[in-house]
Design an enzyme around this catalytic site. Sequence first.
Site, PDB file in Angstrom:
ATOM      1  N   GLU A 155      10.815  13.579  45.174  1.00  0.00           N
ATOM      2  CA  GLU A 155       9.968  12.415  44.998  1.00  0.00           C
ATOM      3  C   GLU A 155       9.859  11.752  46.372  1.00  0.00           C
ATOM      4  OE1 GLU A 155      11.227   9.334  42.245  1.00  0.00           O
ATOM      5  OE2 GLU A 155       9.393   8.218  42.684  1.00  0.00           O
ATOM      6  N   ARG A 193      25.232  18.876  41.641  1.00  0.00           N
ATOM      7  CA  ARG A 193      24.728  18.287  42.866  1.00  0.00           C
ATOM      8  C   ARG A 193      25.829  18.259  43.921  1.00  0.00           C
ATOM      9  NH1 ARG A 193      21.772  13.919  41.894  1.00  0.00           N
ATOM     10  NH2 ARG A 193      22.198  12.842  43.831  1.00  0.00           N
ATOM     11  N   LYS A 212      19.186   8.154  47.522  1.00  0.00           N
ATOM     12  CA  LYS A 212      18.099   7.602  48.326  1.00  0.00           C
ATOM     13  C   LYS A 212      18.044   6.087  48.207  1.00  0.00           C
ATOM     14  CE  LYS A 212      15.118  10.693  46.835  1.00  0.00           C
ATOM     15  NZ  LYS A 212      13.846  11.315  46.464  1.00  0.00           N
TER      16      LYS A 212
HETATM   17  P1  ATP Z   1      18.551  10.592  44.824  1.00  0.00           P
HETATM   18  O1  ATP Z   1      19.518  10.485  43.707  1.00  0.00           O
HETATM   19  O2  ATP Z   1      19.155  10.638  46.170  1.00  0.00           O
HETATM   20  O3  ATP Z   1      17.433   9.594  44.748  1.00  0.00           O
HETATM   21  P2  ATP Z   1      16.883  12.437  43.551  1.00  0.00           P
HETATM   22  O4  ATP Z   1      17.493  13.498  42.722  1.00  0.00           O
HETATM   23  O5  ATP Z   1      16.285  11.291  42.855  1.00  0.00           O
HETATM   24  O6  ATP Z   1      17.921  12.015  44.639  1.00  0.00           O
HETATM   25  P3  ATP Z   1      14.552  13.903  44.216  1.00  0.00           P
HETATM   26  O7  ATP Z   1      13.595  13.657  45.286  1.00  0.00           O
HETATM   27  O8  ATP Z   1      14.134  13.714  42.820  1.00  0.00           O
HETATM   28  O9  ATP Z   1      15.810  12.998  44.529  1.00  0.00           O
HETATM   29  O10 ATP Z   1      15.237  15.320  44.420  1.00  0.00           O
HETATM   30  C1  ATP Z   1      14.554  16.506  44.710  1.00  0.00           C
HETATM   31  C2  ATP Z   1      15.430  17.662  44.334  1.00  0.00           C
HETATM   32  O11 ATP Z   1      16.652  17.614  45.050  1.00  0.00           O
HETATM   33  C3  ATP Z   1      15.779  17.607  42.868  1.00  0.00           C
HETATM   34  O12 ATP Z   1      15.628  18.923  42.326  1.00  0.00           O
HETATM   35  C4  ATP Z   1      17.199  17.173  42.851  1.00  0.00           C
HETATM   36  O13 ATP Z   1      17.875  17.689  41.742  1.00  0.00           O
HETATM   37  C5  ATP Z   1      17.733  17.725  44.170  1.00  0.00           C
HETATM   38  N1  ATP Z   1      18.866  16.921  44.640  1.00  0.00           N
HETATM   39  C6  ATP Z   1      18.899  15.586  44.846  1.00  0.00           C
HETATM   40  N2  ATP Z   1      20.128  15.182  45.236  1.00  0.00           N
HETATM   41  C7  ATP Z   1      20.890  16.302  45.284  1.00  0.00           C
HETATM   42  C8  ATP Z   1      22.260  16.550  45.608  1.00  0.00           C
HETATM   43  N3  ATP Z   1      23.088  15.573  45.958  1.00  0.00           N
HETATM   44  N4  ATP Z   1      22.703  17.837  45.550  1.00  0.00           N
HETATM   45  C9  ATP Z   1      21.868  18.831  45.202  1.00  0.00           C
HETATM   46  N5  ATP Z   1      20.580  18.659  44.882  1.00  0.00           N
HETATM   47  C10 ATP Z   1      20.082  17.414  44.915  1.00  0.00           C
HETATM   48 MG    MG Z   2      14.786  11.642  41.350  1.00  0.00          MG
END
Ligand code: ATP
Ligand code: MG
Length: 560
Positions: A37, A263, A273
Amino acid sequence: MSKTEPVKPAHFIRQIISKDLEAGKNEGRVATRFPPEPNGYLHVGHAKSICLNFSMAEEFGGTCNLRFDDTNPEKESQEYIEAIKRDVTWLGFQWNGEVRYASGYFDQLYQFAVELIKQDKAYVDESTPEQIRAMRGSLTEAGQNSPYRDRSVEENLQQFERMRAGEFADGAAVLRVKIDMASPNINMRDPVIYRVRRAHHHQTGDKWCIYPMYDYTHCISDALEEITHSLCTLEFEDHRPLYDWVLDQLDVPCHPQQIEFARLNLNYTVTSKRKLKQLVDEGHVSGWDDPRMPTIAGMRRRGYTPASIRNFCEMIGVTKSEGVVDVSMLEFAIRDDLDKNAPRAMCVMDPIKVVIENWNQSEEQALSIAAHPKDESLGVREIFFGKELYIDRSDFEEEPPKGFKRLIPGGEVRLRGAYVIRCDEVIKNEQGDLIELRCSYDDQTLGKNPEGRKVKGVIHWVSAAKALPVEVRLYDRLFNHESPDATKDGSSFLDHINPDSLTVKSQAYAEPSLANASADLPYQFEREGYFVLDAVDSSADKLVFNRTVTLRDTWAKVNK
Ligand code: ATP
Ligand code: MG
């Protein structure tokens, strides 16, 4: 794969994809996607997901899409989109075709929603958000049907069209799918799939005042792109029934398989983020690319290489169980890469002047020294010896502790790549502060040991006449708590910011070969650590270097 590469561990996702291929699933295709995102910069956790998705596609001869999951326009921006594209490219991956956007499917998503209404599987709910929440039930209690649940298909079509036409205020109506308000899985209790939100969208402008929800958008986007394996983190495990339910109702090109993995959690690090944005917005760091940030942009500016991050992601593996990875593994990965590949240079952080009294030549003497002790292909560099030098304050002791092998009054030390010098006199000012050291050099010691005596210590140094004045920024961990965002005492992650995470050495001197330094080639500053030119704050008159990592793990001892 070449013979010298280590065999990659057969983690469970590799195994699933191999088996699917053997069984002839998906006509032998492998298609993955990385779906960020654009609401912030990518962090090291995303690197794990990027490496996984792109490397699975690469290894199995498939494709990996880059798709922006852009269903929350208020929090997203073009700046983040550009940063994410830059980071993925920098890591060394190439997405399949053009960048994709969930917003590129808004028309189709709308049509699919109409289709669900026609099947009597979706309805417009005009309850307030509070009422909807109250009717959702809890883990132990079933939810209740909304009074709007049994509206006719006709009425739902009409009301949904009115939602789209802007006839409802924000929050006044939602579209929900009709599944089961008594489902033990709360995600299946008639989840909302559309909401009214008057927000300008970075891609679609003001075309829409309704936006689809993530769960509904994600599975359909995957299906439209004919993704075969939709890899996501464990928190989506409970959403998988909804992912499958939506696709089962609709006539879509394929039904991707969602597979969840743990994760990446790193100790001493925040990987969310939202929290990283708070660090930026509140000025705790200089920006998303502050070298202390666990963002890919920050790590790049700090001197991390793409190879080190990819190796780290390979090293930590992919599993289904949550764990915390020690940040020293990340530091190990970068040291391992830079020890092999970084050219060496000398830089004196806390200079004291050394005057070589028996140096009688008017010119500096040019000396050639290997750029790397083990890799001749990196060539040689030129350093200069002369009348005035700088050594580091910590390499001289008037009253040396036992075992001190560096310079002491009357003692000798070798200058790396040059001669043995002896300290003959210590000059101080009226306040008793050390001003300079008067020394003499032994002209018989260039590249060989002195006759009849042993000189044990070797220190780094630079020529005062030829050295470049530089600023050096020494970084330490941004947080001094092992789990900054999950402490048990109710404190905030902001309470655990390490006050010593940045030390600036503004009067450092570097050897002249560093005039050619570039921001993507870290150096080892001998005896000090690994450093890279700062891409942002360096200019023609002021070179700034960032410490990527120390030579050895200094936290292992101190914090046990
Ligand atoms: P955050 O919690 O930091 O906002 P998010 O999961 O909301 O992260 P996205 O932009 O939705 O961020 O993530 C894009 C991809 O990266 C998704 O498939 C998510 O599962 C993966 N991802 C995010 N954080 C991690 C992590 N700590 N380890 C592995 N994969 C991750
Ligand atoms: Mg997300």
